[in-house]
Scaffold this motif. Structure first.
Motif, short mmCIF file in Angstrom:
data_model
loop_
_atom_site.label_atom_id
_atom_site.label_comp_id
_atom_site.label_asym_id
_atom_site.label_seq_id
_atom_site.Cartn_x
_atom_site.Cartn_y
_atom_site.Cartn_z
N ASN A 1 14.12 23.35 -0.95
CA ASN A 1 14.09 23.78 0.45
C ASN A 1 12.62 23.79 0.90
OD1 ASN A 1 13.75 25.55 2.74
ND2 ASN A 1 15.86 26.22 2.42
N ILE A 2 12.25 22.85 1.74
CA ILE A 2 10.83 22.66 2.07
C ILE A 2 10.27 23.82 2.89
CG2 ILE A 2 9.14 21.14 3.22
CD1 ILE A 2 10.24 20.16 0.45
N GLU A 3 11.12 24.42 3.74
CA GLU A 3 10.63 25.57 4.52
C GLU A 3 10.28 26.74 3.59
OE1 GLU A 3 9.67 25.49 7.68
OE2 GLU A 3 10.22 23.38 7.46
N ASP A 4 11.13 26.97 2.59
CA ASP A 4 10.84 28.00 1.58
C ASP A 4 9.59 27.65 0.79
OD1 ASP A 4 12.93 29.56 2.27
OD2 ASP A 4 14.16 29.17 0.50
N PHE A 5 9.46 26.35 0.46
CA PHE A 5 8.29 25.90 -0.30
C PHE A 5 7.01 26.19 0.48
CE2 PHE A 5 5.03 23.14 -1.86
CZ PHE A 5 5.29 22.97 -3.21
N LYS A 6 7.02 25.85 1.77
CA LYS A 6 5.82 26.08 2.61
C LYS A 6 5.46 27.57 2.67
CE LYS A 6 6.88 22.71 6.06
NZ LYS A 6 6.90 22.40 7.48
N LYS A 7 6.51 28.40 2.68
CA LYS A 7 6.28 29.85 2.74
C LYS A 7 5.62 30.35 1.44
CE LYS A 7 9.31 33.68 3.25
NZ LYS A 7 10.71 34.02 3.49
N HIS A 8 6.11 29.83 0.31
CA HIS A 8 5.60 30.28 -0.99
C HIS A 8 4.26 29.63 -1.36
CE1 HIS A 8 9.65 31.88 -1.71
NE2 HIS A 8 9.06 32.64 -2.60
N PHE A 9 4.12 28.35 -0.99
CA PHE A 9 2.95 27.58 -1.45
C PHE A 9 2.25 26.86 -0.28
CE2 PHE A 9 6.34 27.29 -4.75
CZ PHE A 9 5.77 28.13 -5.70
N PRO A 10 1.80 27.61 0.73
CA PRO A 10 1.20 26.95 1.91
C PRO A 10 -0.04 26.13 1.56
CG PRO A 10 0.78 29.33 1.92
CD PRO A 10 1.78 29.08 0.84
N ASN A 11 -0.85 26.65 0.64
CA ASN A 11 -2.10 25.96 0.28
C ASN A 11 -1.81 24.63 -0.42
OD1 ASN A 11 -4.90 25.73 -0.01
ND2 ASN A 11 -4.85 26.66 -2.04
N ILE A 12 -0.84 24.63 -1.34
CA ILE A 12 -0.46 23.41 -2.05
C ILE A 12 0.14 22.40 -1.07
CG2 ILE A 12 1.14 22.46 -3.79
CD1 ILE A 12 0.73 25.11 -5.38
N TYR A 13 1.01 22.89 -0.20
CA TYR A 13 1.65 22.00 0.78
C TYR A 13 0.60 21.31 1.66
CZ TYR A 13 4.66 20.30 4.51
OH TYR A 13 5.29 19.49 5.42
N GLU A 14 -0.34 22.11 2.19
CA GLU A 14 -1.36 21.57 3.11
C GLU A 14 -2.31 20.62 2.39
OE1 GLU A 14 -1.64 21.63 6.34
OE2 GLU A 14 0.18 22.84 6.49
N THR A 15 -2.72 20.99 1.16
CA THR A 15 -3.65 20.12 0.41
C THR A 15 -3.02 18.77 0.13
OG1 THR A 15 -4.70 22.05 -0.58
CG2 THR A 15 -5.09 19.95 -1.67
N CYS A 16 -1.74 18.77 -0.25
CA CYS A 16 -1.03 17.50 -0.49
C CYS A 16 -0.96 16.69 0.79
CB CYS A 16 0.37 17.77 -1.04
SG CYS A 16 0.38 18.33 -2.76
N LEU A 17 -0.66 17.37 1.90
CA LEU A 17 -0.56 16.68 3.19
C LEU A 17 -1.89 16.01 3.56
CD1 LEU A 17 1.98 16.51 4.87
CD2 LEU A 17 1.14 18.38 6.29
N GLN A 18 -3.00 16.72 3.30
CA GLN A 18 -4.33 16.16 3.58
C GLN A 18 -4.58 14.89 2.76
OE1 GLN A 18 -7.02 19.41 2.78
NE2 GLN A 18 -6.10 20.65 4.39
N LYS A 19 -3.89 14.77 1.62
CA LYS A 19 -4.06 13.59 0.77
C LYS A 19 -2.90 12.60 0.96
CE LYS A 19 -6.83 16.16 -2.54
NZ LYS A 19 -8.10 15.50 -2.27
N ASN A 20 -2.27 12.71 2.14
CA ASN A 20 -1.16 11.82 2.54
C ASN A 20 0.04 11.89 1.61
OD1 ASN A 20 -2.56 10.78 4.81
ND2 ASN A 20 -3.79 9.52 3.42
N ILE A 21 0.28 13.09 1.05
CA ILE A 21 1.48 13.30 0.24
C ILE A 21 2.33 14.33 0.97
CG2 ILE A 21 2.39 14.10 -1.98
CD1 ILE A 21 -0.50 13.45 -3.10
N ASN A 22 3.45 13.88 1.52
CA ASN A 22 4.38 14.78 2.18
C ASN A 22 5.44 15.17 1.16
OD1 ASN A 22 6.36 16.07 3.60
ND2 ASN A 22 6.55 14.53 5.22
N ILE A 23 5.35 16.37 0.64
CA ILE A 23 6.20 16.71 -0.52
C ILE A 23 7.69 16.75 -0.17
CG2 ILE A 23 4.35 17.97 -1.69
CD1 ILE A 23 6.24 20.46 -1.04
N ALA A 24 8.04 16.74 1.13
CA ALA A 24 9.46 16.67 1.51
C ALA A 24 10.06 15.33 1.11
CB ALA A 24 9.61 16.89 3.01
#
Length: 523
Positions: free
Chosen positions: A314-337
């Motif tokens: 559940n990506i919304e839950d993931f973002k809530k638990h791991f916002p820093n990891i989610y954003e860092t991956c996004l900055q490196k063009n990795i959309n974990i969804a």
């Protein structure tokens, strides 16, 4: 400069001790030396959390003790394990009283997570930036106490012991403080102290690919080695299985253990969820097993990485638990969804270090150590996830309680000034960076996740050459931070290689191909 208590390092261990000493002894001076800014430490980068028993309905001290002993693979000191785990919740409550905020559920209860090797939910956290929150609370507290002097951008070069001012061989070596480099002015001065504590953190930069910050160059361990104190279990280096692979850019971003606890899968390039081939616990096996499994998959495929798959979560839950990891991956063009995260094992935590007793005393008089630079016996051959900040808080408290009862006396010895007569400024700083990269390549290739005796002997030969080249630079030139770090990393690499060669079996985080049969039998 003179001080009552000198603390080298400003992470959780160093600042906890500073705050306690300052409150107990308002008329005494506490000096904290740290080589970057005051908040830069391994503590700051700890994502997962702190393990401690708070849910007494489901969990127990005994379960946490057993999990720690299993991870440590027979090399833990059981008395230390029991002491740290039973004392841990008190130390965390104290931290909360000082203003550290941890995640809570809708009922206001601590939101407990679970990580690899833990049998219950017992990891308290602040989203995925727990260490940063602890560092913030401790710094805020330290800045309120007028008798604490924080010296950022100051680098401790060497401990001051008898051999700096006496020709005779002493019966007992004592520590009288440290020689410290002011990194802004370039001046080296003495800090004379009644008591010195090393809280200088880890040594991940010895490998280059590491989850540790740039400051983690093993300085405290190297200083103690040169001062002839006891150091052991340096072969036990925990490689974090899942650091974000970002080419060969050195420091790696940590994808927390808690992400696998949250349900992420490890996959090879064919999409196979391979961990179940190595351990029935799958992704929740201990870090050493997961790291070796990834190392094996990488060698089989010829790739430089494997993948961490979060796309089914559940990506919304993931973002809530791991916002820093989610954003860092996004900055490196990795959309974990929808994208898998490329990951690789990276040097993460040193289970060995400066030998201390249950009061944090080293084998040198008036010298203490706590945190990652120390070897307490808690972790044994492999650290259980999220036990490290717990150890730092408990041992800072143990040192404080010892010093409260046994206040060190002032020394009357006259400490000589740092002598660099005849040295010249090093004009070509690039040579130092090249030597650091050479050292890091050597350690990754010959003394990494999987080792063998031929490689270790080859590493020893190559390192000896690097040692003499570094010593020549040290003797000839005025000291700067990079030269000091290179010298320290060479010392630490030597300890890792030599203590690896002495280990004749596979235990915990140490894996040598020459002893493979024994490990397979054990598994």
């Amino acid at each position: 400069m003179e001080t009552n208590f000198l603390i080298i390092g400003s992470g959780a261990a160093g600042l906890t001790l500073a705050v306690k000493l300052a409150a107990e002894f308002p008329k005494k001076k506490i000096t904290v030396v740290t080589k970057a800014n005051e908040s830069e430490s391994n503590t700051k980068y700890a994502q997962g959390g702190v393990a401690a028993v708070f849910d007494l309905k489901e969990d127990s001290f005994q379960k946490h003790i057993e999990d720690t002993l299993i991870a440590g693979d027979g090399l833990c000191d059981k008395a230390v394990v029991e002491m740290v785990i039973k004392d841990g919740p008190k130390r965390l409550k104290e931290l909360m009283e000082w203003g550290a905020k941890f995640d809570r559920d809708d009922d206001g209860e601590l939101n407990l997570g679970r990580e690899g090797g833990h049998s219950e939910f017992r990891v308290i956290h602040h989203k995925d930036t727990t260490g940063n929150e602890i560092e913030r609370a401790l710094l805020e507290r330290a800045n309120q106490l007028v008798n604490i002097t924080l010296l950022p951008h100051h680098f401790a070069i060497d401990l001051i012991t008898e051999h700096h001012f006496s020709e005779e061989k002493p019966n007992e070596i004592s520590c009288y403080g440290a020689y410290v480099l002011d990194q802004i002015s370039g001046n080296i001065f003495t800090i004379k102290a009644d008591c010195t504590t090393l809280a200088s953190g880890g040594m991940g930069q010895v490998y280059g690919h590491t989850t540790n910050p740039a400051v983690a160059t093993g300085d405290g361990i190297a200083m103690v080695y040169r001062a002839k104190a006891r150091i052991q279990n340096m072969e036990f280096i925990q490689f974090h299985p899942t650091a974000l692979y970002d080419g060969n850019n050195g420091a790696s971003f940590l994808i927390s253990e808690a992400v696998r606890g949250f349900g992420a899968f490890l996959r090879n390039r064919n999409g196979e969820r391979f961990m179940l081939n190595y351990d029935e616990r799958g992704e929740l096996a201990s870090r050493d097993i997961v790291s070796r499994a990834i190392d094996s998959e990488i060698k089989k495929s010829g790739d430089d990485w494997v993948f961490l798959d979060c796309t089914h979560l559940n990506i919304e839950d993931f973002k809530k638990h791991f916002p820093n990891i989610y954003e860092t991956c996004l900055q490196k063009n990795i959309n974990i969804a929808k994208d898998w995260i490329p990951v690789v094992p990276a040097s993460h935590y040193l289970c060995g270090g400066i030998v201390v007793d249950m009061e944090g005393k080293t084998s040198l008089k008036n010298l203490f150590a706590c945190g990652e630079c120390s070897y307490t016996g808690l972790h044994g051959a492999n650290r259980l996830a999220s036990n490290s900040l717990l150890e730092a808080l408990v041992y800072a408290d143990r040192i404080f309680k010892y010093l409260r009862k046994h206040q060190p006396s002032r020394t009357t010895k006259i400490i000589p000034e740092w002598n660099d007569a005849g040295t010249v400024l090093l004009k070509d700083s690039e040579i130092l960076q090249l030597k650091i990269m050479e050292l890091q390549r050597l350690m990754r290739r010959f003394a990494g996740v999987v080792r063998n005796n031929n490689d270790l002997n080859e590493a020893s030969l190559q390192l000896e050459k690097l040692y003499f080249e570094t010593e020549a630079l040290y003797q000839k030139h005025k000291l700067n931070t990079v030269l000091s770090e290179l010298r320290n990393m060479v010392n630490v690499a030597h300890l890792i290689i030599q203590q690896s060669l002495k280990r004749k079996e596979n235990r915990g985080g140490y894996f040598n191909e020459d002893y493979k049969k024994k490990l397979e039998e054990k598994v």
